[in-house]
Design a protein around this motif. Structure first.
Motif, PDB file in Angstrom:
ATOM      1  N   UNK A 197      -3.193   7.562 -11.614  1.00 54.46           N
ATOM      2  CA  UNK A 197      -3.962   6.980 -10.120  1.00 54.46           C
ATOM      3  C   UNK A 197      -2.084   6.438 -10.132  1.00 54.46           C
ATOM      4  N   UNK A 198      -2.449   6.967  -9.119  1.00 54.07           N
ATOM      5  CA  UNK A 198      -1.578   6.051  -7.963  1.00 54.07           C
ATOM      6  C   UNK A 198      -1.856   5.295  -7.709  1.00 54.07           C
ATOM      7  N   UNK A 199      -1.093   3.671  -7.649  1.00 58.47           N
ATOM      8  CA  UNK A 199      -1.259   2.873  -7.180  1.00 58.47           C
ATOM      9  C   UNK A 199      -0.960   2.184  -5.519  1.00 58.47           C
ATOM     10  N   UNK A 200      -1.235   2.198  -4.961  1.00 53.72           N
ATOM     11  CA  UNK A 200      -0.896   2.578  -3.623  1.00 53.72           C
ATOM     12  C   UNK A 200      -1.150   1.096  -2.686  1.00 53.72           C
ATOM     13  N   UNK A 201      -1.312   0.576  -3.536  1.00 56.46           N
ATOM     14  CA  UNK A 201      -0.158  -1.181  -2.634  1.00 56.46           C
ATOM     15  C   UNK A 201       0.306  -1.296  -3.618  1.00 56.46           C
ATOM     16  N   UNK A 202       0.764  -1.506  -5.308  1.00 55.80           N
ATOM     17  CA  UNK A 202       2.374  -1.409  -5.744  1.00 55.80           C
ATOM     18  C   UNK A 202       3.685  -0.677  -5.972  1.00 55.80           C
ATOM     19  N   UNK A 203       2.561   0.471  -5.959  1.00 53.28           N
ATOM     20  CA  UNK A 203       4.168   1.408  -5.296  1.00 53.28           C
ATOM     21  C   UNK A 203       4.035   2.283  -6.803  1.00 53.28           C
ATOM     22  N   UNK A 204       3.768   2.693  -7.757  1.00 54.59           N
ATOM     23  CA  UNK A 204       3.240   2.642  -8.930  1.00 54.59           C
ATOM     24  C   UNK A 204       2.725   3.913  -9.461  1.00 54.59           C
ATOM     25  N   UNK A 205       2.663   4.622 -11.049  1.00 49.12           N
ATOM     26  CA  UNK A 205       1.702   5.459 -11.314  1.00 49.12           C
ATOM     27  C   UNK A 205       1.332   4.696 -11.931  1.00 49.12           C
ATOM     28  N   UNK A 206      -0.282   4.824 -12.214  1.00 52.03           N
ATOM     29  CA  UNK A 206      -0.937   3.474 -12.948  1.00 52.03           C
ATOM     30  C   UNK A 206      -2.179   4.104 -14.239  1.00 52.03           C
ATOM     31  N   UNK A 207      -2.006   4.111 -15.162  1.00 53.22           N
ATOM     32  CA  UNK A 207      -3.495   4.292 -16.376  1.00 53.22           C
ATOM     33  C   UNK A 207      -5.009   4.355 -15.731  1.00 53.22           C
ATOM     34  N   UNK A 208      -4.859   3.086 -15.542  1.00 52.12           N
ATOM     35  CA  UNK A 208      -5.992   3.107 -14.842  1.00 52.12           C
ATOM     36  C   UNK A 208      -5.883   2.967 -13.017  1.00 52.12           C
ATOM     37  N   UNK A 209      -7.481   2.749 -12.966  1.00 50.02           N
ATOM     38  CA  UNK A 209      -8.006   3.025 -11.319  1.00 50.02           C
ATOM     39  C   UNK A 209      -7.214   1.228 -10.795  1.00 50.02           C
ATOM     40  N   UNK A 210      -7.421   1.033  -9.633  1.00 53.25           N
ATOM     41  CA  UNK A 210      -6.740  -0.055  -9.118  1.00 53.25           C
ATOM     42  C   UNK A 210      -7.649  -0.553  -7.894  1.00 53.25           C
TER      43      UNK A 210
END
Length: 306
Positions: A197-210
């Motif tokens: 996932x693109x974590x839009x709030x933190x600006x990173x690629x993450x393995x889980x939904x945020x």
């Protein structure tokens, strides 16, 4: 005869760098970094730094290194992404800046990696001096050519160059009268496949939904799409620049399948607006892959002023 590489230092990059070295050692013919550079299109010093263990190389350099050695590119893409996510949270200083391909980076005077360092006499030194002197003219020409290529990519977002050299999503910071404040700008993010996932709030690629994150899916047509989070409006800009205020004014409910890759080829700019927080994400597409629904974007994130 070439010297041995220095040992990989202890730290969070030790295993990654050691495995890159092992990949090169086990490649057919055990190529030197200079030989590897001919296949990878990055300079020997860039490839040597990638396996040094001091910083995480860029994804492009990593995959070029792996492909040149005959390794599993997709496996290393996933591995790089997981490590990148970890480093962003705990060791951001260990993440490398972008490296230019070999034709731009391999200029005169560049340090030679350990396994390509040779001893020589005064004749070799004289030849090197001649290369440096003559090479300065080549550097000037290369810089001019690179500047022209960047200008062409920005002016023509539909060209193939736009995949690698694109302008930030917003052309400038918001005006004093804007209703939005920037949180971060021009964050380059690679998504290896639809499991991330693109974590839009933190600006990173993450393995889980945020709380507010965007992934990808098949798009209903098998060619891929950006999967828009619930409670989010979207606007696809026909212009090369976009402000958060215009996004807020133009955004409307996204289609159920998201934004299909075919609607936003590399160079396209689109934005998201959270109905809950009023936050704005401006996204410029750098690259998409309808095979595993991978994507690379440049991202700006804004919060609404109180």
């Amino acid at each position: 005869m070439g010297r041995r590489e220095t040992p990989v230092p202890d730290g969070p990059l030790r295993e990654f760098a050691a495995d890159l070295r092992e990949l090169r050692t086990n490649a057919p013919g055990t190529p030197t970094y200079r030989e590897l550079a001919r296949k990878a299109n990055y300079s020997p010093s860039v490839l040597s730094r990638a396996a040094a263990g001091h910083t995480l190389p860029t994804l492009d350099v990593t995959l070029a290194f792996v492909a040149a050695c005959g390794g599993d590119v997709e496996e290393w893409r996933r591995r790089w992404t997981r490590l990148h996510v970890t480093l962003q949270r705990a060791y951001p200083d260990l993440i490398s800046e972008a490296d230019e391909p070999r034709d731009a980076a391999d200029g005169p005077g560049e340090p030679t990696p350990p396994d390509d360092t040779a001893t020589g006499g005064t004749a070799a030194a004289g030849a090197a001096t001649g290369r440096v002197t003559g090479g300065r003219l080549l550097v000037v020409a290369a810089v001019a050519a690179l500047a022209a290529a960047v200008a062409l990519a920005v002016a023509s977002p539909w060209s193939s160059e736009a995949k690698h050299r694109v302008a930030p999503p917003s052309s400038a910071a918001p005006s004093p009268t804007s209703a939005y404040d920037p949180v971060y700008l021009d964050r380059r993010l690679p998504l290896p496949d639809y499991n991330f996932y693109f974590d839009l709030q933190t600006g990173v690629v993450a393995e889980g939904d945020g709380p507010w994150s965007m992934s990808t899916n098949s798009g209903g047509d098998g060619h891929g799409a950006f999967e828009i989070p619930d409670g989010t409006d979207v606007y696809i800009s026909p212009e090369p620049s976009l402000t958060p205020d215009r996004c807020a004014a133009q955004a409307s409910p996204a289609p159920s399948y998201g934004v299909r890759f075919r609607r936003v080829p590399p160079g396209t700019l689109f934005c998201l607006r959270s109905r809950g927080t009023g936050a704005i994400a401006l996204i410029r597409v750098i690259e998409t892959d309808d095979g595993n629904y991978a994507a690379k974007i440049s991202l700006d994130y804004y919060q609404r002023r109180r």
